[in-house]
Design a protein around this motif. Structure first.
Motif, short mmCIF file in Angstrom:
data_model
loop_
_atom_site.label_atom_id
_atom_site.label_comp_id
_atom_site.label_asym_id
_atom_site.label_seq_id
_atom_site.Cartn_x
_atom_site.Cartn_y
_atom_site.Cartn_z
N VAL A 129 22.97 -30.04 -22.11
CA VAL A 129 22.96 -28.58 -22.16
C VAL A 129 21.78 -28.16 -23.02
O VAL A 129 21.65 -28.60 -24.17
CB VAL A 129 24.28 -28.02 -22.73
N ARG A 130 20.91 -27.30 -22.47
CA ARG A 130 19.70 -26.89 -23.18
C ARG A 130 19.54 -25.37 -23.08
O ARG A 130 20.10 -24.74 -22.18
CB ARG A 130 18.47 -27.58 -22.58
N THR A 131 18.74 -24.82 -23.97
CA THR A 131 18.39 -23.41 -23.89
C THR A 131 16.97 -23.22 -23.38
O THR A 131 16.54 -22.11 -23.12
CB THR A 131 18.54 -22.73 -25.26
N SER A 132 16.22 -24.34 -23.24
CA SER A 132 14.88 -24.30 -22.66
C SER A 132 14.58 -25.66 -22.05
O SER A 132 15.25 -26.65 -22.36
CB SER A 132 13.83 -23.94 -23.72
N PHE A 133 13.57 -25.71 -21.20
CA PHE A 133 13.26 -26.94 -20.49
C PHE A 133 12.92 -28.09 -21.44
O PHE A 133 13.37 -29.21 -21.27
CB PHE A 133 12.10 -26.71 -19.51
N GLY A 134 12.14 -27.81 -22.43
CA GLY A 134 11.67 -28.87 -23.32
C GLY A 134 12.50 -29.07 -24.56
O GLY A 134 12.11 -29.84 -25.44
N GLN A 135 13.63 -28.36 -24.69
CA GLN A 135 14.41 -28.45 -25.92
C GLN A 135 14.87 -29.88 -26.17
O GLN A 135 15.52 -30.51 -25.33
CB GLN A 135 15.63 -27.53 -25.83
N ASN A 136 14.53 -30.40 -27.35
CA ASN A 136 14.92 -31.75 -27.70
C ASN A 136 15.06 -31.86 -29.22
O ASN A 136 14.10 -31.59 -29.95
CB ASN A 136 13.88 -32.76 -27.20
N PRO A 137 16.23 -32.19 -29.78
CA PRO A 137 17.42 -32.53 -29.02
C PRO A 137 18.04 -31.31 -28.35
O PRO A 137 17.83 -30.18 -28.80
CB PRO A 137 18.36 -33.13 -30.07
N PRO A 138 18.83 -31.54 -27.30
CA PRO A 138 19.47 -30.41 -26.64
C PRO A 138 20.65 -29.89 -27.45
O PRO A 138 21.00 -30.43 -28.50
CB PRO A 138 19.95 -31.03 -25.31
N VAL A 139 21.27 -28.84 -26.95
CA VAL A 139 22.48 -28.30 -27.60
C VAL A 139 23.56 -29.38 -27.64
O VAL A 139 24.26 -29.56 -28.63
CB VAL A 139 22.98 -27.06 -26.83
N ALA A 140 23.69 -30.11 -26.52
CA ALA A 140 24.65 -31.22 -26.44
C ALA A 140 24.21 -32.13 -25.31
O ALA A 140 23.56 -31.70 -24.36
CB ALA A 140 26.07 -30.69 -26.17
N GLN A 141 24.56 -33.43 -25.41
CA GLN A 141 24.23 -34.37 -24.35
C GLN A 141 25.21 -35.54 -24.39
O GLN A 141 25.77 -35.88 -25.43
CB GLN A 141 22.79 -34.88 -24.49
N ARG A 142 25.40 -36.14 -23.23
CA ARG A 142 26.32 -37.27 -23.14
C ARG A 142 25.97 -38.08 -21.90
O ARG A 142 25.59 -37.52 -20.87
CB ARG A 142 27.77 -36.79 -23.06
N SER A 143 26.10 -39.39 -22.01
CA SER A 143 25.84 -40.25 -20.85
C SER A 143 27.00 -41.22 -20.66
O SER A 143 27.64 -41.64 -21.63
CB SER A 143 24.53 -41.04 -21.05
N GLY A 144 27.25 -41.55 -19.40
CA GLY A 144 28.31 -42.49 -19.09
C GLY A 144 29.70 -41.91 -19.20
O GLY A 144 30.69 -42.65 -19.11
N GLU A 145 29.82 -40.62 -19.40
CA GLU A 145 31.11 -39.96 -19.48
C GLU A 145 31.09 -38.72 -18.60
O GLU A 145 30.05 -38.12 -18.34
CB GLU A 145 31.45 -39.57 -20.92
N CYS A 146 32.28 -38.31 -18.15
CA CYS A 146 32.34 -37.26 -17.14
C CYS A 146 32.53 -35.86 -17.70
O CYS A 146 32.64 -34.90 -16.94
CB CYS A 146 33.45 -37.57 -16.12
#
Length: 415
Positions: free
Chosen positions: A110-127
């Motif tokens: 979840v991001r507020t802009s294309f290049g935002q890093n780190p994003p608001v939240a992120q997760r991998s391998g989970e649904c």
């Protein structure tokens, strides 16, 4: 002159080459989804929940597109949502009906802009993924299934904790046994002051129950019938006394197994906590049953078996306990649900002792010694499983203490 066979071969080669060129031609590819790029993110909501039929078929990654939780993006699609209010929101791909793979590796950011890093939240391998929205903010949700491509349902909803998420709102069960109720840790979380063993502020997914014992006796709490919804299947279960989080007293050591036995005292109220302690969310059945230990539960109450061979008798370590200083049977710890036997051979002989069954094989420990704190290993331990069978050279007149115990997987008990 060119033969007819040669002409057929030439035509076939040309046709194959044309087909290959068409397959490799960008114009021959299906068009990517409309929301393939950040700039064309699909608008959803703003009212929640939303459920949108979606696809990442022929989706691509944009130049300089940010990775998700360290994983490069391969075939992402984008969604745009303007928060109508502040609060915790869940992006949910669990049970999304993804057609590209039965066990996809989802990546969500979840991001507020294309290049935002780190994003608001992120997760991998989970649904699923949670994030805290701020009213009036536009969020972009980046979904990538990697090399898997197919159709799916994109969902977002407000976090809706279960009624018994907090200690004060414990679900009352029983008091009559047995108890068997459906429950869930989905959307649950950490409560300030709750025991750290449930996962802590970041990882706890705990729910609470209350039970008042109608009589004194050993009771088993079990959640072996469970389904992982999101996150790891790791779990923790604990039983406490106390009327507030600040006054909780642990009755038995918490367990990561799916069952826990404890001695209940009549008229005492117990608080039972179940948590996905590494951010795991589970649907489960909570069961409470009476758990009277076997007569040979303790070392001092070992069942004496005949001196002659062969010996064959039925046994069970269901609801059995362990004692202080009890060894790790088969030298694989920790011990669990052990029962004891005593055998004094009338003649020196080579002997095999087995508890192996079709559905359950208890670990075997064979010892000499008069107390549980002063035992010596007597059997020849197998170098590998099964650990339900050992051999030894038995000495006439020497008393052997034989333990049949559980294993490291959810306690391990049965006939």
């Amino acid at each position: 002159m060119v033969s007819s066979k040669t002409r057929v071969l030439i035509v076939s080669v040309i046709a194959f080459a044309l087909g290959l060129l068409m397959a490799l031609s960008p114009a021959a590819r299906a068009a990517p989804p409309a929301n393939d790029d950040f700039a064309n993110a699909q608008i959803v909501g703003p009212a929640l929940p939303v459920a949108v039929a979606s696809s990442n078929l022929d989706a691509t990654a944009e130049v300089a597109e940010q990775a998700i939780a360290g994983n490069p993006v391969i075939s992402s699609v984008w969604f745009r949502w303007a928060a109508p209010s502040s609060g915790v929101v869940v992006v949910n791909l669990c049970g999304a009906g993804f057609t590209g793979n039965d066990f996809p590796f989802e990546k969500i950011a979840v991001r507020t802009s294309f290049g935002q890093n780190p994003p608001v939240a992120q997760r991998s391998g989970e649904c699923s993924l949670r994030f805290t929205s701020v009213v009036g903010t536009t969020y972009y949700v980046q979904i990538d299934y990697g090399n898997y491509q197919g159709d799916f349902t994109f969902r977002m909803r407000n976090l809706t904790p279960p009624a018994n998420d907090n200690f004060a709102n414990r679900t009352a069960i029983g008091p009559a046994l047995p108890v068997d109720i459906e429950a869930s840790t989905v959307d649950s979380g950490h409560e300030a002051g709750e025991p750290v063993l449930l996962g802590g502020a970041t990882n706890s997914r705990s729910v609470w129950f209350s039970w008042t014992a109608p009589s004194t006796g050993r009771v088993r709490v079990e959640i072996c019938d469970f389904t992982r919804v999101s996150g790891p299947a790791n779990k923790n279960m604990a039983v406490f006394t106390g009327n507030t989080l600040a006054t909780l007293v642990l009755v038995e050591p918490a367990t990561t197994y799916c069952e826990l036995d404890f001695m209940a005292t009549a008229a005492t109220t117990y608080a039972i906590a179940v948590s996905g302690n590494i951010s795991g969310e589970l649907d489960f059945n909570l069961g409470l049953i009476n758990a009277p230990p076997p007569v040979n539960d303790n070392f001092a109450d070992a069942t004496v078996v005949g001196s002659g061979l062969p010996v064959k008798l039925a046994g069970s370590n269901e609801f059995a306990t362990i004692e202080v200083t009890e060894p790790d049977h088969a030298e694989i710890g920790p011990p669990a649900h052990s029962v004891w036997y005593e055998w004094t051979p009338s003649a020196s002989t080579r002997v095999r002792i087995s508890t192996c069954g079709k559905t359950f094989g208890a670990r075997v420990g064979v010892y000499t010694g008069g107390t549980i704190g002063a035992l010596s290993q007597a059997a020849e331990l197998p170098p590998f499983s099964p650990h339900c069978r050992v051999a030894l050279n038995a000495t006439a007149g020497l008393t052997y203490r034989i333990a049949a115990g559980g294993d490291i997987f959810d306690g391990g008990d049965g006939p």
